[in-house]
Design an enzyme around this catalytic site. Structure first.
Site, PDB file in Angstrom:
ATOM      1  N   HIS A   1     -12.046   4.363   0.561  1.00 50.88           N
ATOM      2  CA  HIS A   1     -11.007   3.371   0.122  1.00 50.88           C
ATOM      3  C   HIS A   1      -9.955   2.448   1.929  1.00 50.88           C
ATOM      4  O   HIS A   1      -8.983   1.486   0.870  1.00 50.88           O
ATOM      5  CB  HIS A   1     -10.238   3.698  -0.807  1.00 50.88           C
ATOM      6  CG  HIS A   1     -10.866   3.691  -2.297  1.00 50.88           C
ATOM      7  ND1 HIS A   1     -11.439   4.511  -2.270  1.00 50.88           N
ATOM      8  CD2 HIS A   1     -11.095   3.081  -3.044  1.00 50.88           C
ATOM      9  CE1 HIS A   1     -12.232   4.637  -3.317  1.00 50.88           C
ATOM     10  NE2 HIS A   1     -11.870   3.442  -4.292  1.00 50.88           N
TER      11      HIS A   1
ATOM     12  N   GLY B   1     -17.678   1.304   1.258  1.00 49.60           N
ATOM     13  CA  GLY B   1     -17.658   1.621  -0.288  1.00 49.60           C
ATOM     14  C   GLY B   1     -17.131   0.841  -1.112  1.00 49.60           C
ATOM     15  O   GLY B   1     -17.708   0.747  -2.628  1.00 49.60           O
ATOM     16  N   HIS B   2     -15.847   0.224  -1.518  1.00 48.07           N
ATOM     17  CA  HIS B   2     -14.998  -0.417  -2.609  1.00 48.07           C
ATOM     18  C   HIS B   2     -15.222  -1.822  -1.790  1.00 48.07           C
ATOM     19  O   HIS B   2     -13.952  -1.546  -0.954  1.00 48.07           O
ATOM     20  CB  HIS B   2     -14.182   0.635  -3.054  1.00 48.07           C
ATOM     21  CG  HIS B   2     -13.587  -0.415  -4.519  1.00 48.07           C
ATOM     22  ND1 HIS B   2     -13.666  -1.373  -4.649  1.00 48.07           N
ATOM     23  CD2 HIS B   2     -13.262   0.340  -5.535  1.00 48.07           C
ATOM     24  CE1 HIS B   2     -12.895  -2.059  -5.739  1.00 48.07           C
ATOM     25  NE2 HIS B   2     -12.737  -0.659  -6.666  1.00 48.07           N
TER      26      HIS B   2
ATOM     27  N   HIS C   1     -20.507   0.296 -10.067  1.00 48.15           N
ATOM     28  CA  HIS C   1     -19.571   0.505 -10.013  1.00 48.15           C
ATOM     29  C   HIS C   1     -18.835  -1.254 -11.026  1.00 48.15           C
ATOM     30  O   HIS C   1     -18.749  -2.353  -9.483  1.00 48.15           O
ATOM     31  CB  HIS C   1     -18.894   0.659  -8.967  1.00 48.15           C
ATOM     32  CG  HIS C   1     -16.784   0.581  -9.576  1.00 48.15           C
ATOM     33  ND1 HIS C   1     -16.373  -0.180  -9.166  1.00 48.15           N
ATOM     34  CD2 HIS C   1     -15.642   1.473 -10.214  1.00 48.15           C
ATOM     35  CE1 HIS C   1     -14.402   0.090  -9.612  1.00 48.15           C
ATOM     36  NE2 HIS C   1     -15.084   1.585 -10.011  1.00 48.15           N
TER      37      HIS C   1
ATOM     38  N   GLU D   1     -18.121   4.069 -14.122  1.00 54.06           N
ATOM     39  CA  GLU D   1     -17.639   2.013 -14.393  1.00 54.06           C
ATOM     40  C   GLU D   1     -18.430   1.964 -14.199  1.00 54.06           C
ATOM     41  O   GLU D   1     -17.878   0.565 -13.562  1.00 54.06           O
ATOM     42  CB  GLU D   1     -15.914   2.009 -14.033  1.00 54.06           C
ATOM     43  CG  GLU D   1     -14.914   3.823 -13.865  1.00 54.06           C
ATOM     44  CD  GLU D   1     -13.681   3.489 -13.222  1.00 54.06           C
ATOM     45  OE1 GLU D   1     -12.661   4.048 -13.340  1.00 54.06           O
ATOM     46  OE2 GLU D   1     -14.079   3.129 -11.680  1.00 54.06           O
TER      47      GLU D   1
ATOM     48  N   GLU E   1     -13.126  -2.313 -17.887  1.00 53.12           N
ATOM     49  CA  GLU E   1     -12.084  -1.676 -17.276  1.00 53.12           C
ATOM     50  C   GLU E   1     -11.226  -3.368 -16.954  1.00 53.12           C
ATOM     51  O   GLU E   1     -11.781  -4.569 -16.727  1.00 53.12           O
ATOM     52  CB  GLU E   1     -12.143  -1.736 -16.061  1.00 53.12           C
ATOM     53  CG  GLU E   1     -11.227  -1.646 -15.059  1.00 53.12           C
ATOM     54  CD  GLU E   1     -11.508  -0.588 -14.031  1.00 53.12           C
ATOM     55  OE1 GLU E   1     -10.772  -0.613 -12.140  1.00 53.12           O
ATOM     56  OE2 GLU E   1     -11.959   0.146 -13.880  1.00 53.12           O
TER      57      GLU E   1
ATOM     58  N   CYS F   1      -9.123  -4.007 -14.292  1.00 51.62           N
ATOM     59  CA  CYS F   1      -9.602  -4.560 -13.086  1.00 51.62           C
ATOM     60  C   CYS F   1     -11.230  -5.518 -12.759  1.00 51.62           C
ATOM     61  O   CYS F   1     -11.030  -6.466 -11.735  1.00 51.62           O
ATOM     62  CB  CYS F   1      -9.458  -3.447 -11.609  1.00 51.62           C
ATOM     63  SG  CYS F   1      -8.157  -3.015 -11.763  1.00 51.62           S
TER      64      CYS F   1
ATOM     65  N   CYS G   1      -4.247   0.939 -10.327  1.00 52.15           N
ATOM     66  CA  CYS G   1      -4.942   0.012 -10.151  1.00 52.15           C
ATOM     67  C   CYS G   1      -4.884  -1.034 -11.451  1.00 52.15           C
ATOM     68  O   CYS G   1      -3.970  -2.334 -10.522  1.00 52.15           O
ATOM     69  CB  CYS G   1      -6.285   0.495  -9.822  1.00 52.15           C
ATOM     70  SG  CYS G   1      -7.740   0.521 -11.295  1.00 52.15           S
ATOM     71  N   CYS G   2      -4.642  -1.112 -12.315  1.00 54.39           N
ATOM     72  CA  CYS G   2      -4.786  -1.743 -13.712  1.00 54.39           C
ATOM     73  C   CYS G   2      -3.821  -3.122 -13.262  1.00 54.39           C
ATOM     74  O   CYS G   2      -3.228  -4.173 -13.900  1.00 54.39           O
ATOM     75  CB  CYS G   2      -5.382  -2.012 -14.488  1.00 54.39           C
ATOM     76  SG  CYS G   2      -7.631  -1.141 -14.483  1.00 54.39           S
TER      77      CYS G   2
END
Length: 527
Positions: A134, A185-186, A266, A318, A334, A336, A414-415
């Site tokens: 990340h 990756g994200h 994801h 997710e 989710e 997000c 994160c949310c």
């Protein structure tokens, strides 16, 4: 198409519904989340996020604590503060944010690198595990915060910090000799770089975003290369050793984007990536990338979207599941992911003004994004349940993610700040403009000043009712386009009380009214 986002300084949201939510974020959520980031909420999951920056800056001793992406919580909080300051100046809050920005700047390395996990805990492992760790994701959120704070306050301090960070990343990644061929990756850096490009007009930022998109999924696979280089060690073992490396669809890295046909993996990663690609497609005038976005958008909304605007139906990863697999009792959806869906929809709308994109934004916002926050602003859903079974939900292995009540905070938080920044910036999703048309995309009571020389004041009972009336102040000969939602079985549009033939003026879900607008003119939609 030259699309302008509405300057949030020129917009007020005052209707009882949305105005109340924005006030809640301003008065309760932002202070509450500041307390959470400083570990002042009793019985809540510790954050340590501000402490991590203090340690990285050398201002105190200690160990890094939290997730590898903990920095992003601070960045999103700063962005929520920025958009809130547009609505209502707050000298004390702005001073606090300025102090945080100085703390972030102090934690930046001489070469521009900025990440507290690797600075404090693993300085020799920078850029060695893009698939799992990340770094580019956190950088993206910091860049977004820098852009937002500049747009909201005119202050360049954080913008300069993130430009140094982006320049460092640009020096590390690319196709030149001694550069890494990697990508995140994200996804997140892609959409952030495009926002940075729009503010700075520096071509290297758009070129870097394009590089990350173009490199994704190519062979030989970078995730495998770096896995070998680091001795086949893995950061996450949730689903077995190196599962994030091995499961390429999880991070949308199984194929080059031009060859992907389905929304996979994801869900947050997918929509963050596609928001960046859609933005890139418009500004680079790349029809191929726009078609990639359109193909994957259709697959997602026609086959993998809940009626609530939730996406990502399975807790494992997710992630998206398979076509029409949208269970209620084990739903993930989710918060997000629905926020990212709004990002993607907004950028698709900027490519071509079609009502279907705003319909999806509206659905996600009212049914999932807002549901992610309790009415007191102090508890939050990460997973948004549609069906709760007492004694099973939140407890049984199959239903463990579906909690019957909202927690105060999360280890992976994160949310909550994501909801705060979305609610604070809602106005930029409600309206947009291009060279010749002012668009009403979502309905929000309040006032908006347009670039066309007129001001619109909206009175609406939405979402509990179906009326939205706009009163004009000023004079201009221009076009106002209002969305006619697909869900409305019967719509009536009037100008100064006279009905408009919707069949004659409607295109792609918008009714276009071109006229010499005058003081006191009204445009009213009944749905």
């Amino acid at each position: 198409m030259n699309v302008l986002e509405v300057d949030l300084h020129k917009l007020t949201v005052s209707d009882p519904f949305l105005g109340q939510y924005q006030q809640l974020v301003r008065d309760v959520v932002i202070p509450y989340q500041w307390a959470a980031l400083n570990d002042r909420i009793a019985e809540a999951e510790p954050s340590h996020a501000i402490e991590n920056f203090r340690i990285a800056a050398g201002l105190q001793d200690g160990e890094f604590y939290g997730m590898v992406f903990q920095d992003s919580d601070v960045a999103k909080w700063l962005e929520a503060v920025a958009w809130s300051l547009c609505q209502k100046p707050d000298a004390e809050l702005e001073k606090t944010a300025d102090e945080v920005i100085e703390l972030v700047a102090a934690a930046q390395c001489e070469d521009g690198y900025l990440n507290t996990y690797f600075t404090v805990k693993a300085p020799d492992e920078r850029w060695t595990n893009l698939a799992e760790c990340h770094e580019l994701y956190c950088a993206g959120h910091l860049i977004e915060a820098g852009v937002a704070f500049f747009q909201a306050t005119g202050k360049r301090r954080l913008l300069e910090v993130v430009c140094r960070l982006a320049d460092h990343i640009d020096s590390v990644f690319g196709l030149r000799e001694n550069q890494l061929r990697g990508y995140p990756g994200h996804p997140e850096i892609e959409l952030a770089l495009m926002r940075l490009y729009e503010v700075t007009q520096q071509p290297r930022y758009m070129a870097l975003a394009n590089y990350f998109v173009e490199q994704r999924g190519t062979q030989p696979h970078f995730y495998d290369i770096e896995y070998e280089k680091r001795g086949k060690t893995s950061f996450w073992n949730t689903y077995g050793p190196a599962w994030m490396v091995m499961d390429k669809p999880y991070s949308q890295a199984h194929l080059p984007l031009a060859e992907q046909t389905t929304a996979v993996g994801h869900a947050v990663r997918f929509v963050y990536l596609m928001a960046g690609v859609a933005h890139l497609a418009r500004l680079s005038k790349n029809e191929g990338k726009r078609q990639d976005c359109l193909r994957l958008w259709k697959n997602m909304v026609q086959r993998q979207l809940y009626i609530t605007g939730g996406i990502g139906s399975q807790s494992s990863g997710e992630a998206f599941s398979s076509d029409y697999d949208l269970p209620n009792d084990t739903v993930y959806a989710e918060s997000c992911a629905s926020i990212g869906l709004m990002f993607f929809a907004k950028k698709m709308l900027e490519n071509e003004h079609r009502g279907e994109y705003a319909d999806v934004m509206e659905r996600a916002f009212y049914n999932t994004v807002l549901a992610g926050m309790q009415l007191d602003g102090k508890r939050f859903f990460y997973v948004n349940p549609l069906e709760v079974v007492p004694g099973i939900s939140g407890k049984a292995v199959t239903h463990r993610a579906v909690l019957p009540t909202r927690p105060q905070w999360y280890a992976c938080a994160c949310c909550p700040p994501n909801v705060a920044r979305m609610v604070s910036s809602f106005g930029s999703y409600a309206y947009s403009e291009n060279e010749d048309t002012f668009f009403i995309d979502l309905y929000a009571g309040g006032t908006v000043k347009t670039e066309k020389g007129i001001t619109l004041t909206c009175e609406t009972d939405f979402p509990h009712g179906g009326t939205a009336k706009y009163t004009i102040k000023g004079e201009a000969e221009t076009t106002v386009a209002i969305r006619i939602p697909a869900w409305s079985e019967k719509s009536l549009l009037t100008v100064n009380g006279e009905a408009v033939d919707l069949n004659a003026v409607t295109k792609d879900g918008y009714a276009y009214i071109t006229r010499a607008w005058k003081d006191g003119d009204t445009l009213a939609l009944t749905m």
